[in-house]
Design a protein around this motif. Sequence first.
Motif, PDB file in Angstrom:
ATOM      1  N   TRP A   1      33.151  41.273   9.066  1.00 55.60           N
ATOM      2  CA  TRP A   1      34.398  41.059   9.801  1.00 55.60           C
ATOM      3  C   TRP A   1      34.461  39.638  10.368  1.00 55.60           C
ATOM      4  N   GLY A   2      35.584  38.977  10.134  1.00 56.85           N
ATOM      5  CA  GLY A   2      35.797  37.627  10.640  1.00 56.85           C
ATOM      6  C   GLY A   2      35.532  36.549   9.618  1.00 56.85           C
ATOM      7  N   SER A   3      34.902  36.906   8.484  1.00 54.78           N
ATOM      8  CA  SER A   3      34.579  35.903   7.478  1.00 54.78           C
ATOM      9  C   SER A   3      35.266  36.170   6.134  1.00 54.78           C
ATOM     10  N   TYR A   4      36.260  37.045   6.151  1.00 52.78           N
ATOM     11  CA  TYR A   4      37.086  37.247   4.961  1.00 52.78           C
ATOM     12  C   TYR A   4      38.203  36.203   4.940  1.00 52.78           C
ATOM     13  N   SER A   5      38.937  36.159   3.828  1.00 52.89           N
ATOM     14  CA  SER A   5      40.043  35.206   3.734  1.00 52.89           C
ATOM     15  C   SER A   5      41.095  35.522   4.792  1.00 52.89           C
ATOM     16  N   CYS A   6      41.890  34.514   5.140  1.00 50.70           N
ATOM     17  CA  CYS A   6      42.938  34.693   6.140  1.00 50.70           C
ATOM     18  C   CYS A   6      43.886  35.823   5.747  1.00 50.70           C
TER      19      CYS A   6
ATOM     20  N   ARG B   1      32.920  37.516  17.737  1.00 49.17           N
ATOM     21  CA  ARG B   1      33.651  38.282  16.726  1.00 49.17           C
ATOM     22  C   ARG B   1      35.146  38.397  16.997  1.00 49.17           C
ATOM     23  N   THR B   2      35.557  38.518  18.244  1.00 47.79           N
ATOM     24  CA  THR B   2      36.972  38.768  18.530  1.00 47.79           C
ATOM     25  C   THR B   2      37.875  37.718  17.906  1.00 47.79           C
ATOM     26  N   GLU B   3      37.489  36.450  17.979  1.00 49.12           N
ATOM     27  CA  GLU B   3      38.356  35.364  17.509  1.00 49.12           C
ATOM     28  C   GLU B   3      37.859  34.724  16.219  1.00 49.12           C
ATOM     29  N   ARG B   4      36.890  35.330  15.578  1.00 42.03           N
ATOM     30  CA  ARG B   4      36.263  34.697  14.418  1.00 42.03           C
ATOM     31  C   ARG B   4      37.179  34.683  13.207  1.00 42.03           C
ATOM     32  N   SER B   5      37.140  33.571  12.502  1.00 45.92           N
ATOM     33  CA  SER B   5      37.765  33.449  11.192  1.00 45.92           C
ATOM     34  C   SER B   5      36.844  32.588  10.339  1.00 45.92           C
TER      35      SER B   5
END
Length: 582
Positions: free
Chosen positions: A262-267, A358-362
């Motif tokens: 979670w957080g490291s998938y495409s936008c 994690r909450t704001e991860r991209s």
Amino acid sequence: MANHAFLVGPVLSFRGISGDGKDWQVTALVGIDAHASIPTMQVESRACPVPRELLLHRNQRFLRYDLSCPLQAQERRVRFGVPQGGIEWSFTVPALGATPRLAYVSCNGFSDPSGMRKLVRPENSVWEDLLISHDKELRGQQTPLLDREQLWHETRIHERGLQRFHLLLMGGDQIYFDSIWEDIPRLKAWVGLSRQEQLGFRVNKELEGQIEHYYFSLYSSRWLGRKRRAWGVGKPNRDGADALARIPTIMMWDDHDIFDGWGSYSCEMQQSPLFQTLFRHARRAFWVFQMQHALSDLPALEEATPAGFSVQDPLYRPLAWNTVLRHDPRALPLLDGQPGFTSAFRMGAVALVVADLRTERSRTQILGPESWSALKRWLNSPASATTATRHLLFMSSVPVVHPKLGLAEGWLDTFGQDHVLDSNADDLKDHWAHDDHEGERKRLLDVLFGTAQTRKLRVSILSGDVHVAAWGLASHQDAAAAATTGPIQQFTSSGVVHPSLMNVLERLFLRMLESTAAKAQQDAQYRIEMMRFPGHSRYVLAARNWLALELDEGGDTPSHKLWATWRCETETGFSNHMQTVP
């Protein structure tokens, strides 16, 4: 109340030292059948206040009991329990003004059940070792396989004075929700859809109800397994549930507490209706079970895109936690004005920051601008340190100091993305050392080194996630700055249940990791390097493990040296590895 009636718990949670410095604040989460009578809980032979209901879901009720007690001149053991069933547990409270003894773990579960069958030792052997170290009453009941470890435990207590732990830091992946893709039929079918179909997939009311129930119900089955012996029946289980009932915890989530990667998938995938639904319910469950707050107190995340920031990053409006939780005397010390759950504690000579990554991860962001501001405000405030504070511990669920795998990053960037059942690419994109996050890692080091210099502290990082034990350093390239602050040490400990790198492909990856670890990462400001693991020839040790942290502050002239001790699983027992922070 009968001892088999608990659906989950007790799970102890540390809520900080009271504002006047007199009370050690602890709560206990307990789950019961919704139709059962609410049990009375006692602490130190006095009745606890009426528990607060955190969640009523279907036929389950989850309650939070207040076990807080005064700090005294001497360390003491506090007993609590349910008098109706005669069940009793205990936790240890440090002396007034003393620094607590800490244990650190991460990765309490598994992403692939088949991996657990490859373990040489039992699933809970690392928890068992921690509990035997924690509680001498359990040493007499240890298994023959652990008899050879008795000498280490006795020597450690005799020479270092280290006995029961006051706090259990849990750095992420306290539970693994990856099984949701297999256990809910419509999600299992979603995995087989084309990418465009996945992005356009709509979540109906029935599916959302199934997702909500899955997140709320899995904690009970994973944290208090139905196959274990009931409380008060026979020998202690010496498992994770035993530890959660004996040592107050401080928890922070990582990706598996939501689902893998979670957080490291495409936008596009991250913002899809299904992913947003999963995240929303994972967040609600985390709030109740790991943070022990009432679901009714959880504000929704509201999107905000300030000028100059990319819409690809999940930017949320800051939450006024001080206002939201002002009615709750046992609220966690969340940093005000952030969208996430970062919290901070000060305890004796140690300050602790528990970062929500994690909450704001991209793919291009770990923390949003408001969270960076809230973190720096706290570090620069009087609340963060006094003249007695010697060490700042920064909990980062993902390692800050870790080998940089540029070749693997490039290959996976090209060929792997958005696969929820095979997220090797997402795991690498999680790393602070990844090209997409390296600038933000430098920002974090700027903040931590600045704090070390202005507050006259030593800073250390505690980390997990990567299923190995490791030790690393970050240091200033400038000699004058380095002499002022010293290096930042990172202690990586993972996992307490999850297997380490075991199969053929993982062993090949380990060889690549070991080779890359020998090369320092450096720029004009910082040098980041992995160190050979204490007492070992390798840089990373592929073994399940846990970490003990103790401050040497006894005697007339305390050194305030921080002792970090890994306990690493071997085929025949556990090995002992110690490092210090002066």
